[in-house]
Design a protein around this motif. Structure first.
Motif, PDB file in Angstrom:
ATOM      1  N   SER A  65       0.830  -1.201   0.000  1.00 29.27           N
ATOM      2  CA  SER A  65       0.000   0.000   0.000  1.00 29.27           C
ATOM      3  C   SER A  65       0.867   1.254   0.000  1.00 29.27           C
ATOM      4  N   LEU A  66       1.936   1.221   0.793  1.00 27.81           N
ATOM      5  CA  LEU A  66       2.861   2.351   0.852  1.00 27.81           C
ATOM      6  C   LEU A  66       3.509   2.593  -0.506  1.00 27.81           C
ATOM      7  N   CYS A  67       4.007   1.516  -1.138  1.00 29.82           N
ATOM      8  CA  CYS A  67       4.674   1.661  -2.429  1.00 29.82           C
ATOM      9  C   CYS A  67       3.709   2.170  -3.503  1.00 29.82           C
ATOM     10  N   ASN A  68       2.472   1.719  -3.462  1.00 34.45           N
ATOM     11  CA  ASN A  68       1.477   2.200  -4.417  1.00 34.45           C
ATOM     12  C   ASN A  68       1.193   3.681  -4.228  1.00 34.45           C
ATOM     13  N   THR A  69       1.208   4.128  -2.972  1.00 37.34           N
ATOM     14  CA  THR A  69       1.006   5.547  -2.703  1.00 37.34           C
ATOM     15  C   THR A  69       2.157   6.377  -3.263  1.00 37.34           C
ATOM     16  N   PHE A  70       3.370   5.814  -3.225  1.00 38.62           N
ATOM     17  CA  PHE A  70       4.533   6.527  -3.727  1.00 38.62           C
ATOM     18  C   PHE A  70       4.598   6.561  -5.253  1.00 38.62           C
ATOM     19  N   ARG A  71       3.798   5.751  -5.938  1.00 42.03           N
ATOM     20  CA  ARG A  71       3.895   5.601  -7.395  1.00 42.03           C
ATOM     21  C   ARG A  71       3.951   6.942  -8.136  1.00 42.03           C
ATOM     22  N   PRO A  72       2.986   7.863  -7.943  1.00 38.22           N
ATOM     23  CA  PRO A  72       3.045   9.117  -8.708  1.00 38.22           C
ATOM     24  C   PRO A  72       4.255   9.978  -8.363  1.00 38.22           C
ATOM     25  N   PHE A  73       4.741   9.868  -7.112  1.00 40.09           N
ATOM     26  CA  PHE A  73       5.892  10.671  -6.705  1.00 40.09           C
ATOM     27  C   PHE A  73       7.186  10.132  -7.290  1.00 40.09           C
TER      28      PHE A  73
ATOM     29  N   ASP B  21       7.958  -3.522 -10.957  1.00 45.75           N
ATOM     30  CA  ASP B  21       8.060  -4.224  -9.682  1.00 45.75           C
ATOM     31  C   ASP B  21       6.692  -4.280  -8.999  1.00 45.75           C
ATOM     32  N   LEU B  22       5.951  -3.176  -9.069  1.00 46.16           N
ATOM     33  CA  LEU B  22       4.617  -3.150  -8.459  1.00 46.16           C
ATOM     34  C   LEU B  22       3.665  -4.087  -9.193  1.00 46.16           C
ATOM     35  N   GLN B  23       3.760  -4.103 -10.520  1.00 42.62           N
ATOM     36  CA  GLN B  23       2.853  -4.946 -11.305  1.00 42.62           C
ATOM     37  C   GLN B  23       3.078  -6.427 -11.026  1.00 42.62           C
ATOM     38  N   HIS B  24       4.338  -6.811 -10.805  1.00 44.90           N
ATOM     39  CA  HIS B  24       4.642  -8.218 -10.524  1.00 44.90           C
ATOM     40  C   HIS B  24       4.337  -8.581  -9.077  1.00 44.90           C
ATOM     41  N   ASP B  25       4.047  -7.526  -8.268  1.00 46.82           N
ATOM     42  CA  ASP B  25       3.566  -7.760  -6.907  1.00 46.82           C
ATOM     43  C   ASP B  25       4.552  -8.595  -6.088  1.00 46.82           C
ATOM     44  N   GLY B  26       5.856  -8.401  -6.356  1.00 46.45           N
ATOM     45  CA  GLY B  26       6.875  -9.080  -5.580  1.00 46.45           C
ATOM     46  C   GLY B  26       6.905 -10.585  -5.747  1.00 46.45           C
ATOM     47  N   GLU B  27       6.516 -11.081  -6.947  1.00 45.84           N
ATOM     48  CA  GLU B  27       6.454 -12.532  -7.165  1.00 45.84           C
ATOM     49  C   GLU B  27       7.809 -13.201  -6.941  1.00 45.84           C
ATOM     50  N   ASN B  28       8.873 -12.571  -7.416  1.00 44.92           N
ATOM     51  CA  ASN B  28      10.211 -13.140  -7.258  1.00 44.92           C
ATOM     52  C   ASN B  28      11.046 -12.309  -6.287  1.00 44.92           C
ATOM     53  N   GLY B  29      10.367 -11.642  -5.362  1.00 47.25           N
ATOM     54  CA  GLY B  29      11.070 -10.775  -4.425  1.00 47.25           C
ATOM     55  C   GLY B  29      11.201  -9.369  -4.985  1.00 47.25           C
ATOM     56  N   SER B  30      10.846  -8.390  -4.195  1.00 50.33           N
ATOM     57  CA  SER B  30      10.866  -7.010  -4.663  1.00 50.33           C
ATOM     58  C   SER B  30      12.293  -6.507  -4.838  1.00 50.33           C
ATOM     59  N   ARG B  31      12.511  -5.726  -5.907  1.00 47.68           N
ATOM     60  CA  ARG B  31      13.804  -5.072  -6.109  1.00 47.68           C
ATOM     61  C   ARG B  31      13.908  -3.797  -5.295  1.00 47.68           C
ATOM     62  N   VAL B  32      12.768  -3.275  -4.831  1.00 40.26           N
ATOM     63  CA  VAL B  32      12.766  -2.018  -4.094  1.00 40.26           C
ATOM     64  C   VAL B  32      13.248  -2.282  -2.673  1.00 40.26           C
ATOM     65  N   ALA B  33      14.435  -1.768  -2.347  1.00 44.92           N
ATOM     66  CA  ALA B  33      15.009  -1.976  -1.017  1.00 44.92           C
ATOM     67  C   ALA B  33      14.946  -0.721  -0.161  1.00 44.92           C
ATOM     68  N   PHE B  34      15.009   0.460  -0.793  1.00 44.33           N
ATOM     69  CA  PHE B  34      14.991   1.723  -0.059  1.00 44.33           C
ATOM     70  C   PHE B  34      14.163   2.748  -0.832  1.00 44.33           C
ATOM     71  N   ILE B  35      13.548   3.666  -0.099  1.00 43.24           N
ATOM     72  CA  ILE B  35      12.812   4.774  -0.693  1.00 43.24           C
ATOM     73  C   ILE B  35      13.218   6.043   0.048  1.00 43.24           C
ATOM     74  N   ARG B  36      13.558   7.065  -0.713  1.00 44.64           N
ATOM     75  CA  ARG B  36      13.901   8.344  -0.090  1.00 44.64           C
ATOM     76  C   ARG B  36      13.331   9.492  -0.916  1.00 44.64           C
ATOM     77  N   LEU B  37      13.302  10.668  -0.324  1.00 46.68           N
ATOM     78  CA  LEU B  37      12.882  11.869  -1.035  1.00 46.68           C
ATOM     79  C   LEU B  37      14.059  12.426  -1.818  1.00 46.68           C
ATOM     80  N   SER B  38      13.815  12.953  -3.015  1.00 42.51           N
ATOM     81  CA  SER B  38      14.884  13.588  -3.775  1.00 42.51           C
ATOM     82  C   SER B  38      15.235  14.917  -3.093  1.00 42.51           C
ATOM     83  N   ASP B  39      16.460  15.353  -3.336  1.00 36.08           N
ATOM     84  CA  ASP B  39      16.964  16.563  -2.689  1.00 36.08           C
ATOM     85  C   ASP B  39      17.347  17.581  -3.761  1.00 36.08           C
ATOM     86  N   PRO B  40      16.779  18.802  -3.717  1.00 34.36           N
ATOM     87  CA  PRO B  40      15.879  19.294  -2.686  1.00 34.36           C
ATOM     88  C   PRO B  40      14.398  19.194  -3.053  1.00 34.36           C
ATOM     89  N   ASP B  41      14.086  18.915  -4.346  1.00 34.39           N
ATOM     90  CA  ASP B  41      12.710  19.047  -4.815  1.00 34.39           C
ATOM     91  C   ASP B  41      11.734  18.162  -4.033  1.00 34.39           C
TER      92      ASP B  41
END
Length: 454
Positions: A397-405, A429-449
């Motif tokens: 749910s969190l990753c889906n919320t981040f999608r547009p950002f 990665d979202l479309q495969h729904d982590g079938e073979n393990g998610s590649r997304v390990a970290f999420i951060r905000l871009s700097d500075p935007d």
């Protein structure tokens, strides 16, 4: 920045992020009802000590302080008969609280960081600061090389006082400059002027044995222009501190600024102007070799504030003194903000009848804490650790919320090697729904935007 309107998870309640200033963390119970309960947090290895004395209250300040008055006689650097009785009485009360506090662990985990915040701790005589350090050492122990920070304001110390503090074990100074314009300092109600700022910088930089020091600045002040802000940043870089904290002015109810001004309305800058101040700081300080490691914090390599990193990583810590907030055994709780009530609180603690409400706020509140604190940092959110603690469903749910950002570039998704994933890779990665393990390990905000646009 990181405004409260950011929709972190569509199903999570909207909540105000932690305050930009890290001294008094928000009071909120830690959830104990996670679907898969997390392991107990490690015992605290940090202590915040509130020394609430100031010469006067600044116009933006809503911290619990005691204004001594600019005409009151200065305290003797070495203590003794020259001590202001208000300071001496408070420190005795503080020592009672430390002595009555039981260590969380029986394993003798020593303190790795101690932070003297305020107020203006540099108004307290060094011998009384030493008494507090001695009490902490006796009760909890200190590591072999702890980070011991103290906040100091220009005009409240001389070279001899600073040398004595360093000799006692203080090895990090946070200098509250705020601005390099006389008019802005006066408009803020600061007790010091520009001459005292330059004098203080000279004392700190000349102090033998003090290598680690920070300078505090405030942006979005009334009538502050880009030219003024650029000048303050130039003066800061020229002073060569190892750390810089840049705070965006927050208008708080009950303060003089709260009575005079409305956020976003002239003479305060609007949101666009405030965001521009933030971007200018990020650009100028980064160009000068400072790492933007936290939303309001910049440092030379290796000079992160270890104590404040405790907050950003949501680790436990002790706190002592008027109005301060602890985070122990997964529970956040604070002390009274008025001196009389605080004294009564300490008496109850000594009598063994003190208690606090713990409550349960649920897994979503706990998840929100972790997300909001993590996104303040350059390291970002550890997605895999988050998933282990809160479950795959909430993580998705969190990753889906981040999608547009992620698509807009305001949020950056990274793999285990911290390589930035392209938006198309994140989407796949979202479309495969982590079938073979998610590649997304970290999420951060871009700097500075990302830090101003989300």
């Amino acid at each position: 920045m990181l405004r409260s309107t950011f929709p972190l998870v569509s199903h999570l309640p909207s909540r105000k992020p932690p305050p930009i200033r890290p001294r008094l963390p928000p009071v909120r119970p830690y959830a104990s009802s996670a679907a898969s309960p997390p392991p107990p947090p490690p015992p605290p290895a940090s202590a915040y000590v509130h020394l609430p004395f100031c010469r006067k209250r600044c116009h933006y300040c809503d911290f619990p302080i005691v204004a001594l008055g600019t005409s009151s006689p200065p305290t003797s650097p070495h203590g003794g008969d020259g001590d202001d009785p208000r300071i001496a009485d408070y420190v005795r009360l503080l020592l009672r609280e430390v002595a009555a506090t039981r260590p969380v662990s029986d394993d003798g985990v020593p303190l790795e960081t101690v932070f003297f915040g305020g107020g203006t701790p540099s108004l307290v005589p060094p011998r009384l600061v030493a008494a507090v350090l001695d009490a902490l050492r006796a009760r909890f122990g200190l590591s072999a090389s702890p980070e011991v920070s103290i906040e100091m304001d220009p005009g409240t110390f001389d070279a001899a006082k600073l040398r004595e503090l360093v000799g006692l074990g203080v090895n990090r100074v946070s200098l509250g400059v705020q601005a390099f314009q006389e008019d802005l300092l006066r408009a803020c109600g600061r007790a010091h002027g520009l001459r005292e700022v330059h004098d203080a910088v000279g004392i700190v930089t000349a102090c033998e044995g003090l290598q680690n020091w920070s300078m505090d600045l405030i942006s979005s002040l009334p009538n502050q222009t880009e030219e003024m802000w650029e000048e303050s940043l130039r003066c800061t870089v020229d002073a060569r501190p190892t750390h810089v904290s840049v705070y965006d002015l927050q208008i708080e109810q009950g303060t003089k600024f709260g009575q005079l001004y409305t956020p976003g309305v002239y003479p305060l800058p609007n949101e666009t102007d405030s965001a521009n101040f933030y971007k200018i700081a990020s650009k100028r300080l980064s160009e000068a070799g400072y790492n933007h490691y936290e939303i309001s914090s910049y440092c030379k390599t290796g000079y992160e504030c270890k104590h404040n990193v405790t907050y950003w990583q949501n680790r436990s810590f002790y706190a002592f003194g008027l109005g301060s907030a602890s985070y122990i055994n997964g529970i956040r709780f604070s002390r009274p903000r008025r001196m009389k009530e605080y004294a009564e609180w300490v008496q109850k603690l000594e009598n063994g009848v003190w208690s606090h409400e713990s409550g349960n706020s649920g897994i979503k509140d706990m998840a929100m804490d972790v997300v909001m604190l993590s996104l303040r940092t350059a390291w970002g959110l550890d997605v895999q650790s988050f998933s282990k603690t809160f479950g795959r469903s909430l993580t998705e749910s969190l990753c889906n919320t981040f999608r547009p950002f992620v698509e807009s570039g305001l949020v950056i998704a990274m793999d285990m090697e911290r390589r930035a994933l392209q938006p198309s890779e994140f989407e796949l990665d979202l479309q495969h729904d982590g079938e073979n393990g998610s590649r997304v390990a970290f999420i951060r905000l871009s700097d500075p935007d990302g830090r101003v646009g989300v």
